[in-house]
Write an enzyme that holds these catalytic residues in place. Structure first.
Site, PDB file in Angstrom:
ATOM      1  N   GLY A 167       0.802  -1.203   0.000  1.00  0.00           N
ATOM      2  CA  GLY A 167       0.000   0.000   0.000  1.00  0.00           C
ATOM      3  C   GLY A 167       0.845   1.266   0.000  1.00  0.00           C
ATOM      4  N   ASN A 172      -7.768   3.618   9.078  1.00  0.00           N
ATOM      5  CA  ASN A 172      -7.160   2.462   9.739  1.00  0.00           C
ATOM      6  C   ASN A 172      -7.333   2.462  11.256  1.00  0.00           C
ATOM      7  OD1 ASN A 172      -5.395   4.671   8.839  1.00  0.00           O
ATOM      8  ND2 ASN A 172      -3.864   3.734  10.178  1.00  0.00           N
ATOM      9  N   CYS A 177       2.663   6.965  23.308  1.00  0.00           N
ATOM     10  CA  CYS A 177       3.763   6.150  23.775  1.00  0.00           C
ATOM     11  C   CYS A 177       4.040   4.972  22.864  1.00  0.00           C
ATOM     12  CB  CYS A 177       3.463   5.672  25.175  1.00  0.00           C
ATOM     13  SG  CYS A 177       3.382   7.072  26.286  1.00  0.00           S
ATOM     14  N   GLN A 220      -7.485  -0.068   3.714  1.00  0.00           N
ATOM     15  CA  GLN A 220      -8.333  -0.678   4.756  1.00  0.00           C
ATOM     16  C   GLN A 220      -9.721  -1.032   4.233  1.00  0.00           C
ATOM     17  OE1 GLN A 220      -7.533  -1.623   7.844  1.00  0.00           O
ATOM     18  NE2 GLN A 220      -5.489  -0.741   7.976  1.00  0.00           N
ATOM     19  N   THR A 232      11.110  -7.584 -11.316  1.00  0.00           N
ATOM     20  CA  THR A 232      10.526  -8.895 -11.565  1.00  0.00           C
ATOM     21  C   THR A 232       9.240  -9.026 -10.749  1.00  0.00           C
ATOM     22  OG1 THR A 232      12.706  -9.787 -11.979  1.00  0.00           O
ATOM     23  CG2 THR A 232      10.963 -11.376 -11.494  1.00  0.00           C
ATOM     24  N   GLY A 282      -2.135  -6.234   0.232  1.00  0.00           N
ATOM     25  CA  GLY A 282      -2.560  -7.606   0.493  1.00  0.00           C
ATOM     26  C   GLY A 282      -2.546  -8.018   1.949  1.00  0.00           C
ATOM     27  N   HIS A 283      -1.545  -7.551   2.686  1.00  0.00           N
ATOM     28  CA  HIS A 283      -1.348  -8.135   4.018  1.00  0.00           C
ATOM     29  C   HIS A 283      -2.433  -7.727   5.012  1.00  0.00           C
ATOM     30  CE1 HIS A 283       0.342  -4.755   6.448  1.00  0.00           C
ATOM     31  NE2 HIS A 283       0.589  -4.275   5.261  1.00  0.00           N
TER      32      HIS A 283
HETATM   33  C1  LIG Z   1      -4.855   3.211   5.394  1.00  0.00           C
HETATM   34  C2  LIG Z   1      -3.515   2.614   5.137  1.00  0.00           C
HETATM   35  N1  LIG Z   1      -2.767   3.062   4.106  1.00  0.00           N
HETATM   36  C3  LIG Z   1      -1.571   2.552   3.810  1.00  0.00           C
HETATM   37  C4  LIG Z   1      -1.021   1.532   4.550  1.00  0.00           C
HETATM   38  C5  LIG Z   1       0.317   1.005   4.166  1.00  0.00           C
HETATM   39  O1  LIG Z   1       0.219  -0.245   3.532  1.00  0.00           O
HETATM   40  P1  LIG Z   1       1.482  -1.242   3.462  1.00  0.00           P
HETATM   41  O2  LIG Z   1       1.756  -1.674   4.846  1.00  0.00           O
HETATM   42  O3  LIG Z   1       1.037  -2.356   2.584  1.00  0.00           O
HETATM   43  O4  LIG Z   1       2.620  -0.490   2.877  1.00  0.00           O
HETATM   44  C6  LIG Z   1      -1.764   1.035   5.653  1.00  0.00           C
HETATM   45  C7  LIG Z   1      -1.249  -0.031   6.533  1.00  0.00           C
HETATM   46  O5  LIG Z   1      -0.130  -0.118   6.939  1.00  0.00           O
HETATM   47  C8  LIG Z   1      -3.030   1.589   5.934  1.00  0.00           C
HETATM   48  O6  LIG Z   1      -3.755   1.140   6.956  1.00  0.00           O
HETATM   49  C1  LIG Z   2      21.931  -7.050 -12.747  1.00  0.00           C
HETATM   50  C2  LIG Z   2      20.505  -6.923 -12.346  1.00  0.00           C
HETATM   51  N1  LIG Z   2      20.067  -5.794 -11.754  1.00  0.00           N
HETATM   52  C3  LIG Z   2      18.799  -5.643 -11.357  1.00  0.00           C
HETATM   53  C4  LIG Z   2      17.863  -6.620 -11.551  1.00  0.00           C
HETATM   54  C5  LIG Z   2      16.477  -6.385 -11.078  1.00  0.00           C
HETATM   55  O1  LIG Z   2      16.180  -7.108  -9.920  1.00  0.00           O
HETATM   56  P1  LIG Z   2      14.671  -7.416  -9.488  1.00  0.00           P
HETATM   57  O2  LIG Z   2      14.143  -8.349 -10.494  1.00  0.00           O
HETATM   58  O3  LIG Z   2      14.792  -8.015  -8.135  1.00  0.00           O
HETATM   59  O4  LIG Z   2      13.934  -6.135  -9.466  1.00  0.00           O
HETATM   60  C6  LIG Z   2      18.263  -7.819 -12.188  1.00  0.00           C
HETATM   61  C7  LIG Z   2      17.334  -8.928 -12.465  1.00  0.00           C
HETATM   62  O5  LIG Z   2      16.212  -8.809 -12.881  1.00  0.00           O
HETATM   63  C8  LIG Z   2      19.606  -7.971 -12.588  1.00  0.00           C
HETATM   64  O6  LIG Z   2      20.028  -9.089 -13.177  1.00  0.00           O
END
Ligand SMILES: Cc1ncc(COP(=O)(O)O)c(C=O)c1O
Ligand SMILES: Cc1ncc(COP(=O)(O)O)c(C=O)c1O
Lengths: 399, 146, 399, 146
Positions: free
Chosen positions: A75, A157, A329, A185, A243, A206-207
């Site tokens: 997010g 949230n 806190c 949320q 990727t 997703g989480h």
């Molecule tokens: C309203 C809201 N926006 C953004 C985020 C950030 O999402 P993420 O933890 O997937 O980066 C959260 C939760 O952490 C959230 O509750």
């Molecule tokens: C040399 C190099 N740099 C960067 C990347 C990008 O990494 P990622 O796929 O984890 O974003 C790759 C592979 O895709 C790579 O071979």
């Protein structure tokens, strides 16, 4: 202490990965583990097919086109990308520098806006009054010729309040301003049809829906163009390189489907939440924060006077209950939650807040346990509290 | 984030309560900042014969109050005068950086109670260098090491 | 066709998630699934402990401090963050606008630099000669008073050549210029001690090392400050926000440990690669691309004249072999790999390239299978090739 | 990315080879661009009685060559003149956008072979509108729909 017991009611923070999601991901770890860009061989095509199937499923459930869904690492990235992207493209086009948001956004939005503020953007924060809900007419008033973005979260949230997204989007569009919503949320918990709501960009994660951490998505309306946050190999139609997290995308689709499909679970959650609200309200000097009607059924936020939330959470932890607080806190800032303060609550009440966020895995029996333990913990902290002592003394004097 | 000692003093705080007709009472902090500590002292022959506390605040606030009372119980007031927030932090096996202000508050609360006692018996309080502020917020003086 | 058979030799594209990595992640999906920011209760602390343990392990293996390791969603994000961050902070500080890189960087670096170019930065590309290796003296010459960043990859993804990182870092430092390296292909495969090498920032990615896709890290030398790419909840010491991918971080640590620990596997891979090189070289009109000495043991890149790589990969796919090519046809750009062209190879030779990248799971028996099938596929494509026809005709005429 | 038809024509290309003493031979594309197609025609009574091809190029290049030869085999040259890249694409059940240029090349190769035949027999080639360029690169004329 009941060390054996575990009652997880902090599902707004993160969730357990569901078994079905794990099962759905597993083949993409050890069998169809190819790179979706390697379409020249079967293993790559399998990954590509899975990725696009996930995208299609998600787009159908959200009421948009698959080509409008871009996977992200969560997010926060989606929020950053949309907001910085739209701001940057406005700047390039020589448009205005004014952005409208609400006072209760997540830090992923607020801190991104603060960064833009340093770069010369001006930010207006819509009030949420005492019920935690933005008023559409306030948006209308806040719009200026320089306004280039309206960003208001779908559901909050901390207090779970649901914002009038459709009206906000309509007003934005009347003024030809793109409307973005952080729906982290809300997605999976509300029936959202993006096209009907007229949203231009929407972030999800997703989480919060029982996938592993590290997958999310940004919906971007077809035709809305803005710069990339992450450049590279040209994945996601050249808009989000790296990727692709195939297993994560598959997980997101499955989790969203399950979440939206489980109407029964939602009603169960609502019943549990209402039961909890009713019973926790019986604790003297407590109050529920945020509107109770326009609110996620998963969320309850109660403040207990004369105590501080961190201690409350720690006592609950001692009896196996995982919950959270907007107390200062619990953060490093020494300031209580900006969300609770936006409701106009005095600091001392913000400090005593408890957030409970349910999932359909929780049980009614757990609610009874929570009621018992929160009552105990609040009592215990009050018995140590000089503020409560003062209250009791003043009552004595009054009598 | 918290050491076992902190957790122990939070879960089983020593000397919670009030002392009726205490010889010295000190209260520091404010609700807005989220921390209030109140210390009650019973003093016999310049020795802290009993001490109680009440604290509104986070886990660290409760644990530092508890530890501070333990550190001064049975001590002579000249020893109590020398109590530092650092001693409290050390006795707890450390505190997260953002929580060090709680130990400062505990030190201040003890000093404030002592000052109250001094004032009652007409002794000079200038040696105590007290403050009743909201420590995280005041920023007006330095307590070293935090 | 041998449809049953599967020989995966595209480990530079991505890898199978290893069983031990899956096992290590699993508890963080369904048992210790808490949010590491929720430190007030046990489940959150467990997640925090796991995250910090992973960070510590990774830092020890790379020869840096745990506080210098920041988790990201992958190599691409890490590349973007470091490069854009360093450039932005130079701009703010009113420093120069010149960046030096190599001609054979990954698109995650090249496209990020192109973006910066549009914003007024000037990019110099170091030559790699016919062996695919940058020369330190060229860096010395390329440095200008305006240079604010040197970014040269550790090992190349297509031809596996290893760059003289230590010398490059030394030269950069002599001129007080930060040195960043994209080490996505090198980490886990080479013994890298960051402190000894004097690197200021380094990007790595898990899915090249048998983790799931979607986890990576950026090492940033203590004291080197630059703006965040992603703002929000203040995770990763405020430098990379977003709920941390705990399972991913754990996976990365385990995978790195296994990869670095498996010296035997590395020697086996080297033997297989050398065997393959020797035998594929026997195919007439073939040539190995890139230096054979300063090269990852996992990598082999061979070009076969008179044929085009996409067809080769497709034929290999028909017999269950997963490999890749730098041919134009495998990309949407219609240009063959910039890496092969940087070696000075004519387009027609680039088109016929085959990249094989091994893992220790491969077997010698598979190498024989590959040799057999590549020989067959090259022969078959040549029998259809008008270029090969011409060659044969010209040979006839010569005789 | 490729349809089953494309995969079939790639895996089992029809009419691969050369025709000795062909009546018309056309070669288009160049190695730099990664695609060369060469078409051999045998023409009897203005009908394509035999056709062969050789192609250097990607999977789509091979499949489009194969399909193009199938489409013209046994056809009268007036029908062959009307061959379009679109017909090739359709017969293959579609091509990815970046591969449409291969179908253009196939059309061009057929036309070039026909032009060669016309030239040999002294017929006017202007109806053919041929080109021997590297299609992805030339950009000099539009073949519609790609
Ligand atoms: C309203 C809201 N926006 C953004 C985020 C950030 O999402 P993420 O933890 O997937 O980066 C959260 C939760 O952490 C959230 O509750
Ligand atoms: C040399 C190099 N740099 C960067 C990347 C990008 O990494 P990622 O796929 O984890 O974003 C790759 C592979 O895709 C790579 O071979």
């Amino acid at each position: 202490m009941d060390a054996e017991r575990l009652v997880y009611v902090d599902n707004a923070a993160t969730t357990k990965v569901s078994k079905s999601v794990i099962d759905a991901m597993m083949p993409y770890f050890h069998t169809h583990y190819g790179n979706p860009s390697s379409e020249l061989y079967g293993m790559g095509r399998e990954a590509r097919v899975a990725l696009e199937k996930a995208r299609l499923g998600i787009s159908e459930m959200l009421g948009c086109e698959p080509g409008e869904v871009f996977f992200t690492s969560g997010g926060t990235e989606a929020d950053n990308w949309a907001i910085k992207g739209i701001a940057e493209s406005a700047k390039k086009a020589g448009k205005g520098n004014h952005i409208i948001t609400s006072k209760i956004e997540h830090h992923a939005v607020l801190h991104t806006l603060e960064r833009l503020e340093k770069q010369g953007f001006e930010i207006s924060y819509l009030d949420v009054y005492d019920n935690g809900i933005v008023r559409a007419e306030d948006l209308e008033k806040a719009i200026k010729p320089e306004t280039i973005l309206v960003t208001v979260m779908f559901a909050n949230n901390e207090i779970g309040t649901i914002q009038p997204i459709k009206e906000l989007a309509e007003i934005s569009h009347k003024h030809k301003i793109p409307f973005f919503t952080d729906a982290v949320q809300a997605v999976g918990k509300l029936d959202i049809n993006i096209k009907e709501l007229g949203i231009d960009a929407l972030a999800l994660s997703g989480h919060k829906l029982h996938t592993p951490k590290g997958i999310g998505a940004l919906y971007v309306r077809k035709g809305l163009k803005f710069p990339n946050l992450i450049e590279g190999g040209g994945q996601e139609k050249g808009r989000r390189s790296g990727t692709e997290n195939v297993a994560g995308a598959v997980a997101l689709e499955v989790a969203l489907r399950e979440s939206l499909g489980d109407k029964e679970g939602r009603e169960k959650v609502r019943a549990m939440r209402d039961y909890l609200a009713e019973n926790l309200s019986k604790i003297p000097y407590s109050r529920i924060n945020g509107d109770m009607k326009n609110r996620l059924v998963e969320n309850l936020n109660v403040a207990f006077e004369f105590i501080e939330g961190e201690g409350l959470i720690m006592l609950l932890d001692m009896v196996g209950i995982c919950a959270s607080t907007g107390s200062a806190c619990s953060t490093s800032s020494l300031e209580p939650s900006h969300v609770l303060r936006a409701l106009g609550l005095p600091h001392e009440i913000c400090h005593g807040s408890l957030r409970i966020s349910l999932s359909s895995e929780n049980t009614m029996e757990e609610m009874d346990y929570i009621i018992e333990k929160v009552t105990w913990a609040v009592g215990r902290l009050r018995s140590m509290s000089p503020l409560y002592e003062k209250l009791l003394e003043s009552q004595k004097t009054e009598q | 984030m918290y050491t076992e000692k902190v957790m122990d003093h939070f879960a089983n705080p020593r000397n919670v309560g009030e002392i009726e007709n205490a010889d010295g009472v000190g209260e520091v902090g404010n609700a807005k900042c989220g921390d209030i500590m109140k210390i009650y002292l019973k003093i016999d022959n310049d020795v802290v014969s009993d001490v109680k506390f009440k604290t509104f605040g986070c886990g660290a606030a409760i644990a530092t109050s508890s530890m501070a009372t333990e550190l001064i119980k049975g001590k002579s007031i000249s020893e109590v005068e020398k109590l530092t927030n650092k001693a409290v932090v050390e006795a707890l096996g450390g505190l997260p950086a953002v929580k060090v202000h709680c130990s400062v508050l505990a030190e201040e609360a003890v000093k404030a109670a002592l000052a109250d006692y001094y004032t009652k018996i007409g002794r000079d309080t200038s040696s105590l260098n007290t403050c009743d502020g909201c420590c995280g917020a005041c920023g007006s003086h330095d307590h070293g090491d935090h």
